[in-house]
Write an enzyme that holds these catalytic residues in place. Structure first.
Site, short mmCIF file in Angstrom:
data_model
loop_
_atom_site.label_atom_id
_atom_site.label_comp_id
_atom_site.label_asym_id
_atom_site.label_seq_id
_atom_site.Cartn_x
_atom_site.Cartn_y
_atom_site.Cartn_z
N ASN A 219 -0.44 3.48 9.00
CA ASN A 219 -1.70 2.74 8.83
C ASN A 219 -1.66 1.46 9.65
O ASN A 219 -0.70 1.21 10.36
CB ASN A 219 -1.94 2.45 7.34
CG ASN A 219 -0.81 1.63 6.76
OD1 ASN A 219 -0.58 0.49 7.13
ND2 ASN A 219 -0.05 2.25 5.85
N ASP A 288 0.54 6.87 0.41
CA ASP A 288 0.53 7.54 -0.89
C ASP A 288 1.15 8.94 -0.80
O ASP A 288 1.64 9.46 -1.78
CB ASP A 288 -0.92 7.66 -1.40
CG ASP A 288 -1.46 6.29 -1.82
OD1 ASP A 288 -0.66 5.48 -2.32
OD2 ASP A 288 -2.66 6.02 -1.62
N LYS A 298 10.01 19.13 17.64
CA LYS A 298 8.64 18.72 17.96
C LYS A 298 7.69 19.92 17.79
O LYS A 298 7.96 21.01 18.34
CB LYS A 298 8.60 18.20 19.40
CG LYS A 298 7.24 17.67 19.79
CD LYS A 298 7.24 17.16 21.21
CE LYS A 298 5.80 16.88 21.62
NZ LYS A 298 5.66 16.64 23.04
N PRO A 314 6.66 8.33 -4.18
CA PRO A 314 6.87 7.54 -5.40
C PRO A 314 6.05 6.26 -5.29
O PRO A 314 5.83 5.75 -4.19
CB PRO A 314 8.37 7.22 -5.38
CG PRO A 314 8.80 7.40 -3.97
CD PRO A 314 7.87 8.43 -3.36
N ASP A 315 5.57 5.73 -6.43
CA ASP A 315 4.84 4.46 -6.42
C ASP A 315 5.85 3.34 -6.70
O ASP A 315 6.34 3.20 -7.83
CB ASP A 315 3.71 4.49 -7.46
CG ASP A 315 2.79 3.30 -7.27
OD1 ASP A 315 3.29 2.15 -7.21
OD2 ASP A 315 1.57 3.51 -7.17
N ILE A 316 6.15 2.57 -5.67
CA ILE A 316 7.21 1.55 -5.77
C ILE A 316 6.85 0.52 -6.83
O ILE A 316 7.65 0.19 -7.71
CB ILE A 316 7.40 0.87 -4.39
CG1 ILE A 316 7.72 1.91 -3.32
CG2 ILE A 316 8.50 -0.19 -4.46
CD1 ILE A 316 7.57 1.42 -1.89
N PHE A 332 -1.09 -5.79 -4.55
CA PHE A 332 -2.26 -6.00 -3.70
C PHE A 332 -3.10 -4.74 -3.82
O PHE A 332 -2.56 -3.64 -4.00
CB PHE A 332 -1.86 -6.19 -2.23
CG PHE A 332 -1.59 -7.62 -1.86
CD1 PHE A 332 -0.44 -8.26 -2.28
CD2 PHE A 332 -2.50 -8.33 -1.07
CE1 PHE A 332 -0.19 -9.57 -1.94
CE2 PHE A 332 -2.26 -9.65 -0.72
CZ PHE A 332 -1.10 -10.28 -1.16
N LYS A 350 -0.95 0.14 -13.43
CA LYS A 350 0.45 -0.10 -13.04
C LYS A 350 1.09 -1.17 -13.91
O LYS A 350 2.21 -1.59 -13.64
CB LYS A 350 0.51 -0.48 -11.55
CG LYS A 350 -0.06 0.60 -10.62
CD LYS A 350 0.28 0.36 -9.15
CE LYS A 350 -0.47 1.34 -8.26
NZ LYS A 350 0.04 1.42 -6.89
#
Ligand code: PMT
Length: 416
Positions: A219, A288, A298, A314-316, A332, A350
Site C-alpha cells: 500500500n 489484512d 517467478k 494476524p491482527d497485530i 489508527f 479491538k
C-alpha cells in the site's frame, strides 16, 4: 456516541524565549521563515545577526517577522540602551544558531568573542542548539569536524546538517535543516520527559505480502506518521522501538528500529518486544490478507487471467490488546467514508484505549503526505463512553508531538 471535547493542539513553544543567531550563508534566508514558524508555536524570538548574515538578509526583515529589534553590533549604544547584551544573554530560555557557518562554529570552539553573537554565546547559561550550514567540503574538513566535536563535549546540541544539493552546485552534507524540522527539534527540547523510564513500541509503514520472488502486494504508506511518532516519543523520554515496514526514511535519533517486510514478520517482531512495554501504537498500514501460498519461482504470463488466493493475516493490534499484560493500546483507522463510525467500531472491537480516526480521502493529508489530521477517540475512565479530540491538519512531526503528549497524559492518568 462520542462526545466532543476540544479542537486545538497546544502551541508547543508558548512563552518560550528563543535567541536566534543568524550567521553568513545563503541559508540565512530560511531563518526568516524559521522565525515566523517559531512565533507560530508561541515563542518570543529575538534575532542577532553577524556581519556576514547581513550581506544576505537585512535586519529589517527579521525585525518585521520577529516583531523585535534585531541585534547586530556589540558596541551599539542605542541597542545596549534597549536591552544590553548581558541582559539579552540572561533573557534567553534557549539559544539557536541557524544557520551556523564554519566560521562561527570555529569561533565558538575557540571561545572567541569578537562580535555580538559570539559574546552572547559566552555570556549565556541557556542551552545552545546549533544548526550547521556550509559547503560539504568545509563541513567534512577535519578542522570543522574537530570544532563540532568540541562543541558537543560542551553540551551543545547539533541539529543536522541535512545532505543533498547545495547552492554551490555540489552534493553532500551541509544543508540547513528545513525550518519546520528545526522547530520540531527546538520544541522537542522543551517537551516534558513524561515518558521517562517507559517503553513504547510503534509500528510504521506498509507491509509487503510476497506473491513470488519478485512481486508483492502492498500500500501507499510512507512511514512518515509512524516515524514522527517515534521521534516525539524519544523527545518525551521513552525507550522507543519502531517496528517498520520497508520505507526510505532515516532512523530518528534515539530510536531502535526493527525492519520487517510482511505482516507476519511485523506480528512476530512486535510480540517479541511487547512484554515489558507501557504503550503500543499501531500506525502501520498492515495488509489484512496475504497469499495462501507464495510461488517459489517467478509466475509466468501463461494465461489471460490469474487468480490469487488470499488468507487473513494476524491482527497485530488486536493480539497485543488481548494479552493479559496488555500495554496502553493506541490504533489508527485509515478510512475514506463514515470515518468516526468505523474508527469507533475498531476501538470497541479491538478493545483499544484510543484510536486516531484518519480521514484519508482528503487530498494533501494521510498516506504519503507531509501533513495529516486526526480525530482521537478515547475511552472514558468508566470504560463505556468515548471522548473525542480533533487535532487539525498540520505537519506530521507537529501532529505526532501533540499525539504523544495526549497519549502520555491519558496513560499517566490511568497508570500513574
Ligand atoms: O505512513 P504514512 O504515509 O505517513 O501514512 C500514515 C497512515 C495513513 C498509514 C497512518 O496515519 C494510518 O492511518 N495508519 C493505519 C492504516 C490502516 O490501514 O489502518 P486499518 O484501519 O487497516 O487498521 C486499524 C488498526 O489496526 C491500525 O492501527 C493498524 O496498524 C492495525 N492493524 C491492522 C491490520 C492488521 N493485520 N494488524 C494491525 O495491527
Amino acid at each position: 456516541m462520542a462526545e466532543l471535547c476540544t479542537t486545538v493542539s497546544p502551541a508547543s513553544l508558548q512563552g518560550k524565549r528563543i535567541l536566534l543567531g543568524v550567521t553568513g550563508g545563503i541559508a540565512a534566508y530560511k531563518s526568516a521563515e524559521l522565525t515566523r514558524r517559531l512565533k507560530d508555536e508561541g515563542a518570543e524570538v529575538r534575532v542577532v545577526m553577524t556581519k556576514g548574515a547581513r550581506e544576505f538578509v537585512t535586519p529589517l526583515t527579521f525585525q518585521a517577522v520577529s516583531g523585535n529589534p534585531v541585534g547586530t553590533d556589540l558596541l551599539d549604544p542605542a541597542a545596549e540602551a534597549a536591552m544590553g547584551h548581558i541582559e539579552l544573554a540572561r533573557w534567553a530560555d534557549l539559544v539557536l544558531i541557524a544557520p551556523a557557518s564554519a566560521d562561527v562554529i570555529a569561533k565558538m570552539a575557540a571561545g572567541l568573542a569578537d562580535d555580538l553573537l559570539t559574546t552572547l554565546v559566552l555570556a549565556t547559561a541557556a542551552p545552545m542548539l546549533v544548526a550547521p550550514a556550509m559547503n560539504q567540503q568545509m563541513y567534512a574538513h577535519p578542522a570543522t569536524q574537530a570544532n563540532l566535536a568540541t562543541l558537543k563535549t560542551r553540551g551543545v546540541l547539533l541539529l543536522g546538517p541535512a545532505s543533498g544539493n547545495q547552492a554551490c552546485g555540489e552534493v553532500g552534507p551541509g544543508r540547513l535543516l528545513e525550518p519546520l524540522e528545526l522547530v520540531a527539534m527546538v520544541s522537542a527540547y522543551f517537551v516534558p520527559k513524561s515518558l521517562l523510564g517507559k517503553k513504547i513500541v510503534i509500528t510504521a509503514g506498509p507491509t509487503r505480502e510476497p506473491i513470488d520472488p519478485v512481486r508483492y502486494l502492498s500500500n501507499h504508506s510512507s512511514g512518515k506518521m509512524g516515524y514522527a511518532l517515534a521521534e516525539a516519543a524519544v523527545a518525551a523520554g521513552a525507550e522507543t522501538v519502531l517496528v517498520s515496514g520497508q520505507v526510505s526514511l532515516p532512523v530518528p535519533p534515539g530510536v531502535r528500529r526493527l525492519s520487517v517486510e510482511s505482516a507476519a514478520e511485523m506480528h512476530a517482531a512486535v510480540l517479541a518486544e511487547i512484554g515489558n512495554s507501557a504503550i503500543f501504537i499501531g500506525c502501520a498500514a498492515v495488509a489484512d490478507y496475504r497469499l495462501a501460498s507464495v510461488a517459489a519461482q517467478k509466475i509466468k504470463k501463461t494465461s489471460d487471467e490469474l487468480e490469487l488466493k488470499l488468507i487473513k493475516n494476524p491482527d497485530i493490534l488486536a493480539d497485543v490488546s488481548a494479552r493479559p499484560d496488555r500495554p496502553f493500546c493506541v490504533g489508527f483507522a485509515a478510512e475514506t467514508e463514515q470515518v468516526l463510525t468505523h474508527a469507533e467500531s475498531k476501538l470497541q472491537r479491538k478493545k483499544l484505549d484510543m484510536i486516531c480516526a484518519n480521514d484519508v480521502s482528503q487530498s494533501g493529508l494521510g498516506f504519503g503526505c507531509d501533513d495529516n489530521a486526526v480525530t482521537v477517540l478515547m475511552r472514558t475512565d468508566a470504560g463505556a463512553g468515548v471522548r473525542q479530540q480533533a487535532l487539525p491538519a498540520q505537519n506530521k512531526r507537529l501532529l505526532a508531538r501533540a499525539l504523544i503528549s495526549l497519549i502520555a497524559s491519558e496513560y499517566l492518568s490511568r497508570h500513574g
